[in-house]
Design a protein around this motif. Sequence first.
Motif, PDB file in Angstrom:
ATOM      1  N   ALA A 168      45.405  41.248  37.594  1.00 58.40           N
ATOM      2  CA  ALA A 168      45.076  41.224  36.177  1.00 58.40           C
ATOM      3  C   ALA A 168      46.162  40.520  35.374  1.00 58.40           C
ATOM      4  O   ALA A 168      45.877  39.853  34.369  1.00 58.40           O
ATOM      5  N   VAL A 169      47.403  40.655  35.831  1.00 57.64           N
ATOM      6  CA  VAL A 169      48.507  39.970  35.141  1.00 57.64           C
ATOM      7  C   VAL A 169      48.351  38.461  35.254  1.00 57.64           C
ATOM      8  O   VAL A 169      48.481  37.718  34.260  1.00 57.64           O
ATOM      9  N   GLU A 170      48.047  37.971  36.463  1.00 55.04           N
ATOM     10  CA  GLU A 170      47.847  36.540  36.657  1.00 55.04           C
ATOM     11  C   GLU A 170      46.625  36.056  35.893  1.00 55.04           C
ATOM     12  O   GLU A 170      46.631  34.954  35.310  1.00 55.04           O
ATOM     13  N   ALA A 171      45.562  36.853  35.875  1.00 56.43           N
ATOM     14  CA  ALA A 171      44.353  36.466  35.144  1.00 56.43           C
ATOM     15  C   ALA A 171      44.634  36.365  33.655  1.00 56.43           C
ATOM     16  O   ALA A 171      44.137  35.451  32.973  1.00 56.43           O
ATOM     17  N   ALA A 172      45.440  37.292  33.134  1.00 57.40           N
ATOM     18  CA  ALA A 172      45.773  37.248  31.711  1.00 57.40           C
ATOM     19  C   ALA A 172      46.580  35.998  31.370  1.00 57.40           C
ATOM     20  O   ALA A 172      46.400  35.386  30.310  1.00 57.40           O
TER      21      ALA A 172
ATOM     22  N   VAL B 136      41.751  34.187  31.835  1.00 57.96           N
ATOM     23  CA  VAL B 136      40.493  34.313  32.576  1.00 57.96           C
ATOM     24  C   VAL B 136      40.185  35.794  32.768  1.00 57.96           C
ATOM     25  O   VAL B 136      41.042  36.554  33.238  1.00 57.96           O
ATOM     26  N   PRO B 137      38.985  36.259  32.419  1.00 59.11           N
ATOM     27  CA  PRO B 137      38.624  37.663  32.645  1.00 59.11           C
ATOM     28  C   PRO B 137      38.532  37.965  34.141  1.00 59.11           C
ATOM     29  O   PRO B 137      38.034  37.161  34.919  1.00 59.11           O
ATOM     30  N   LEU B 138      39.022  39.140  34.524  1.00 62.61           N
ATOM     31  CA  LEU B 138      38.931  39.610  35.907  1.00 62.61           C
ATOM     32  C   LEU B 138      38.327  41.005  35.884  1.00 62.61           C
ATOM     33  O   LEU B 138      38.946  41.949  35.379  1.00 62.61           O
ATOM     34  N   GLN B 139      37.126  41.148  36.413  1.00 64.78           N
ATOM     35  CA  GLN B 139      36.389  42.405  36.323  1.00 64.78           C
ATOM     36  C   GLN B 139      36.147  42.971  37.722  1.00 64.78           C
ATOM     37  O   GLN B 139      35.642  42.278  38.600  1.00 64.78           O
ATOM     38  N   LEU B 140      36.509  44.240  37.899  1.00 68.35           N
ATOM     39  CA  LEU B 140      36.294  44.944  39.162  1.00 68.35           C
ATOM     40  C   LEU B 140      35.189  45.973  38.982  1.00 68.35           C
ATOM     41  O   LEU B 140      35.223  46.778  38.040  1.00 68.35           O
ATOM     42  N   THR B 141      34.217  45.953  39.868  1.00 72.58           N
ATOM     43  CA  THR B 141      33.155  46.954  39.887  1.00 72.58           C
ATOM     44  C   THR B 141      33.197  47.653  41.235  1.00 72.58           C
ATOM     45  O   THR B 141      32.913  47.042  42.272  1.00 72.58           O
TER      46      THR B 141
END
Length: 595
Positions: free
Chosen positions: A306-310, A314-319
């Motif tokens: 999530a840190v790299e995505a921020a 870029v949104p990073l979503q975990l389901t």
Amino acid sequence: MPRAFRLSQCLPDADQRRREIADTSENRRRLAPVRTVVVSAIALLLHLGLGWAWAWLWAGAFCAAVAAEPLLVRRVLARPVVSAAGFAAVLAMYAVVATVYASVGVALWMGDVPDGKVGAVLLLAGTLVNIGLVSRTSRWTFAASTAPYVLLFFAAPAWLLATGRAGPVEPFLMLGGALLIGQTVAAWRDLSAAQLSEARARLELDARRAEAEAATAAKSAFIAAVSHELRTPLSGLLAAATELKRRTVDAEQAACAEVVADSARFMRTLLNDLLDLAKLDAGRMQVETLTFDPGLFLHEVQRFWAVEAAKRGVPLQLTAATSLPDRVGGDPTRLRQVLNNLLSNALKFTGSEGVRWSVDVTAVAGGRQLLTVQVRDTGPGLTDVAMARLFEPFHQGEASVARTHGGTGLGLAISRELARLMGGDLTAESRPGEGAVFTLTAVLATVAASTPAGAATAPAPASPGLRVLVADDHEIGRRTLGLLLEPTGAEVTFAADGLEALERAAQGAFDLILLDFHMPRLDGPAALRRLRAEPGPNQGAPVLAVTGAESGGAEAFIAAGAQGCIAKPLTAQALYDAVESCLAPPKAAPVPLSA
């Protein structure tokens, strides 16, 4: 004077005799039950159809000869050297069995039996085909088994012709039998030549395989040796760049230190990929089965990326499925390696819509759990040509990918092999302009909910004032460890090899000892064994082993009495965690730590 005749001069050498007897006798042994049944059936037909009660005596003689044959063969093969006389005895035994069997054909030909001559020819045909298959590897056993049939087949009609009792059909049957014998011999020669060619091809293939395996082993050994030498200076680069950035107040110097650190980290990733690929090629890659919490594990992976995505915006979503078990058994380190590769690639190539990844765990046969992870990006997608080569080592789809994003093209190839080692697979689906979906599956063990998790809580920072002995034959290695331990306030003493480390350990007590694996005069495990065996102030001191890429390094240290292991290239946090683990109260079974 004429030279004395010796039987061995016209027979093959001892090794060839043994091979021919062994191959033929094995084939004949397998067919012995079939031959016994066939002979019994012929005897029954002769008795019922022609009234030949003596046919049972013939069948009994044949079965007795077949039973005696393996006894003679075993006796001959039991000797260290198969003599010419022994080889000749076995050939004679084959001839006796053939003579007994062929005698019924003579009776059919000579007797006043309707169509008896045709039956004799059919008997000859079936027998020659069987002998050709059984004796395909030896012309000597083929000749010994075939000669009685040929002689007896021609002896009967020749006797009838000589006594004037032959009918008009005799010459035609003799001609047909001669053609049959000739065709059988020709077929046997072709079959024998084909089998010889196959044997030679198999030997050549085995030789090529041995060469390839030796080349792979040499390559793996070379990579392991080079990596061991590279890990020490690489650790120094990382430690020096990190410390330089911490100490400097100049922004430009801090930026340069960050470039050095980033380059060292990239080199570390490349080195690890090459080592993993070499292990996979050599078949030495192994996966562990440790107990861990899948929910906590996924949360840690999501939090890390999530840190790299921020940073990338870029949104990073975990389901994750709500029915995740509390505990599972598997290899979280290798699982994290595969997920890191997939998420890194997804963030690297994705569009503004971001990356979505989902996780599910379902029960499968055998009381196990199937982990299914799907990583979906919104990047440019892949063409059919790129998809066909996606999991090939060193392949990156297009040349522009390497120029723009870097990398080696090893990550997906290694990830797929790791997934398969974990009982699953890694597949991909993609179309140009529609992004890509990677699906990872892995088989996990079912663990009772009461079983403690394998992951431990992160320990507290190292206590200041520690007296630490560092033994490493490489100056950069010693300086690196000293640099990393300096912020903890530890008092560090250095040794250049295992013997010097033992001398330092005999002079005063240490709170912790760090031992490198490869050192001159005395390596790390040997030094540790002597430390534990000899009385002294540090006989029971905690020991942290520092290993490179050597296979079995951690196991050797643990067996010698180390409390933990850490792999090069070193990072500060990994070292601090390992130090705290070594200084923690002893556990029942110490587990190697890795960077």
